[in-house]
Design a protein around this motif. Sequence first.
Motif, PDB file in Angstrom:
ATOM      1  N   GLY A 130      -0.961 -11.374  -9.449  1.00 52.05           N
ATOM      2  CA  GLY A 130       0.062 -11.445 -10.479  1.00 52.05           C
ATOM      3  C   GLY A 130       1.174 -10.445 -10.252  1.00 52.05           C
ATOM      4  O   GLY A 130       1.112  -9.616  -9.329  1.00 52.05           O
ATOM      5  N   TRP A 131       2.183 -10.525 -11.125  1.00 52.29           N
ATOM      6  CA  TRP A 131       3.368  -9.672 -11.011  1.00 52.29           C
ATOM      7  C   TRP A 131       4.223  -9.845 -12.249  1.00 52.29           C
ATOM      8  O   TRP A 131       4.069 -10.795 -13.011  1.00 52.29           O
ATOM      9  CB  TRP A 131       4.193 -10.002  -9.764  1.00 52.29           C
ATOM     10  N   VAL A 132       5.124  -8.895 -12.433  1.00 53.61           N
ATOM     11  CA  VAL A 132       6.188  -8.989 -13.437  1.00 53.61           C
ATOM     12  C   VAL A 132       7.478  -8.946 -12.641  1.00 53.61           C
ATOM     13  O   VAL A 132       7.759  -7.965 -11.955  1.00 53.61           O
ATOM     14  CB  VAL A 132       6.161  -7.808 -14.436  1.00 53.61           C
ATOM     15  N   LEU A 133       8.250 -10.014 -12.705  1.00 55.79           N
ATOM     16  CA  LEU A 133       9.478 -10.125 -11.923  1.00 55.79           C
ATOM     17  C   LEU A 133      10.683  -9.878 -12.821  1.00 55.79           C
ATOM     18  O   LEU A 133      10.873 -10.561 -13.822  1.00 55.79           O
ATOM     19  CB  LEU A 133       9.549 -11.517 -11.274  1.00 55.79           C
ATOM     20  N   ASP A 134      11.486  -8.890 -12.462  1.00 57.21           N
ATOM     21  CA  ASP A 134      12.642  -8.455 -13.247  1.00 57.21           C
ATOM     22  C   ASP A 134      13.917  -8.652 -12.425  1.00 57.21           C
ATOM     23  O   ASP A 134      14.024  -8.145 -11.315  1.00 57.21           O
ATOM     24  CB  ASP A 134      12.448  -6.969 -13.596  1.00 57.21           C
ATOM     25  N   GLY A 135      14.864  -9.416 -12.976  1.00 50.03           N
ATOM     26  CA  GLY A 135      16.150  -9.588 -12.300  1.00 50.03           C
ATOM     27  C   GLY A 135      16.286 -10.884 -11.519  1.00 50.03           C
ATOM     28  O   GLY A 135      17.257 -11.072 -10.793  1.00 50.03           O
ATOM     29  N   TYR A 136      15.340 -11.773 -11.669  1.00 55.81           N
ATOM     30  CA  TYR A 136      15.349 -13.043 -10.954  1.00 55.81           C
ATOM     31  C   TYR A 136      14.474 -14.007 -11.743  1.00 55.81           C
ATOM     32  O   TYR A 136      13.425 -13.588 -12.211  1.00 55.81           O
ATOM     33  CB  TYR A 136      14.773 -12.838  -9.546  1.00 55.81           C
ATOM     34  N   PRO A 137      14.860 -15.221 -11.935  1.00 56.83           N
ATOM     35  CA  PRO A 137      16.078 -15.889 -11.498  1.00 56.83           C
ATOM     36  C   PRO A 137      17.265 -15.555 -12.401  1.00 56.83           C
ATOM     37  O   PRO A 137      17.095 -15.226 -13.571  1.00 56.83           O
ATOM     38  CB  PRO A 137      15.709 -17.374 -11.619  1.00 56.83           C
ATOM     39  N   ARG A 138      18.462 -15.668 -11.824  1.00 60.73           N
ATOM     40  CA  ARG A 138      19.692 -15.388 -12.565  1.00 60.73           C
ATOM     41  C   ARG A 138      20.547 -16.623 -12.791  1.00 60.73           C
ATOM     42  O   ARG A 138      21.520 -16.567 -13.521  1.00 60.73           O
ATOM     43  CB  ARG A 138      20.523 -14.331 -11.833  1.00 60.73           C
ATOM     44  N   ASN A 139      20.209 -17.715 -12.123  1.00 60.07           N
ATOM     45  CA  ASN A 139      20.984 -18.949 -12.306  1.00 60.07           C
ATOM     46  C   ASN A 139      20.061 -20.147 -12.080  1.00 60.07           C
ATOM     47  O   ASN A 139      18.913 -19.992 -11.649  1.00 60.07           O
ATOM     48  CB  ASN A 139      22.200 -18.973 -11.371  1.00 60.07           C
ATOM     49  N   ALA A 140      20.566 -21.340 -12.383  1.00 63.61           N
ATOM     50  CA  ALA A 140      19.741 -22.551 -12.319  1.00 63.61           C
ATOM     51  C   ALA A 140      19.220 -22.840 -10.914  1.00 63.61           C
ATOM     52  O   ALA A 140      18.073 -23.274 -10.759  1.00 63.61           O
ATOM     53  CB  ALA A 140      20.530 -23.744 -12.854  1.00 63.61           C
ATOM     54  N   SER A 141      20.024 -22.583  -9.882  1.00 65.00           N
ATOM     55  CA  SER A 141      19.538 -22.857  -8.526  1.00 65.00           C
ATOM     56  C   SER A 141      18.393 -21.903  -8.158  1.00 65.00           C
ATOM     57  O   SER A 141      17.481 -22.289  -7.420  1.00 65.00           O
ATOM     58  CB  SER A 141      20.669 -22.793  -7.500  1.00 65.00           C
ATOM     59  N   GLN A 142      18.423 -20.682  -8.689  1.00 66.23           N
ATOM     60  CA  GLN A 142      17.320 -19.756  -8.436  1.00 66.23           C
ATOM     61  C   GLN A 142      16.051 -20.177  -9.181  1.00 66.23           C
ATOM     62  O   GLN A 142      14.946 -19.918  -8.707  1.00 66.23           O
ATOM     63  CB  GLN A 142      17.721 -18.322  -8.789  1.00 66.23           C
ATOM     64  N   VAL A 143      16.186 -20.827 -10.330  1.00 67.50           N
ATOM     65  CA  VAL A 143      15.002 -21.356 -11.029  1.00 67.50           C
ATOM     66  C   VAL A 143      14.332 -22.396 -10.136  1.00 67.50           C
ATOM     67  O   VAL A 143      13.110 -22.371  -9.948  1.00 67.50           O
ATOM     68  CB  VAL A 143      15.378 -21.983 -12.398  1.00 67.50           C
ATOM     69  N   GLU A 144      15.127 -23.297  -9.579  1.00 67.48           N
ATOM     70  CA  GLU A 144      14.583 -24.324  -8.678  1.00 67.48           C
ATOM     71  C   GLU A 144      13.917 -23.681  -7.466  1.00 67.48           C
ATOM     72  O   GLU A 144      12.829 -24.089  -7.057  1.00 67.48           O
ATOM     73  CB  GLU A 144      15.685 -25.272  -8.222  1.00 67.48           C
ATOM     74  N   ALA A 145      14.575 -22.665  -6.908  1.00 74.56           N
ATOM     75  CA  ALA A 145      14.010 -21.980  -5.741  1.00 74.56           C
ATOM     76  C   ALA A 145      12.704 -21.291  -6.108  1.00 74.56           C
ATOM     77  O   ALA A 145      11.726 -21.357  -5.343  1.00 74.56           O
ATOM     78  CB  ALA A 145      15.011 -20.972  -5.188  1.00 74.56           C
TER      79      ALA A 145
END
Length: 186
Positions: free
Chosen positions: A80-95
């Motif tokens: 597991g992890w806590v991710l801070d600062g990503y995703p910032r836009n819709a294309s990053q959500v897809e990625a």
Amino acid sequence: MRLLIMGPQGVGKGTQAELLSKYFNIPAISTGDIFRYNLKNETPLGLEAKAFIDKGLLVPDELTNKIVKDRLAKDDAKNGWVLDGYPRNASQVEALDTILEELGTPLDHAVALNADRQVLIERMKKRAEIEGRADDTPEIIAKRLDVYAHETEPLLAIYKKRGALVEVDGVGEVETISKNIISALK
């Protein structure tokens, strides 16, 4: 537990990411820290990012996605992890969806911290005074909040539609906010 922590600048994402990291015994992963690590250690991805940064350009999403995938694939992030600062836009959500599918590690929740714009502006002004941060001028603060409102805030609807969004008030005592997040996750 695999968590995104989202919210505008000054809402306390980094602080809460660290507290959640300790509570769940998982790494807090900041995209800023990932970039600094790769740049400092002159990794192939870091050198690729440096070529953009040295020209005063933003690192393209494609490279940011590679750097995030590389970090999430490390051994310490397997549980597991806590991710801070990503995703910032819709294309990053897809990625990110693709990355998580390839790694076989589904997202559990996106935690959204909320606060009134004026509260955020005051917090960042105070942070600038305490830390001597030249990048926290009123104009830059306002621009960052506008960028968040236009590019990142709409992503919350995606996670809400998926049933993964947990919204928490980001105003109050740090420990109380942390307890509210943990309670909402259970």
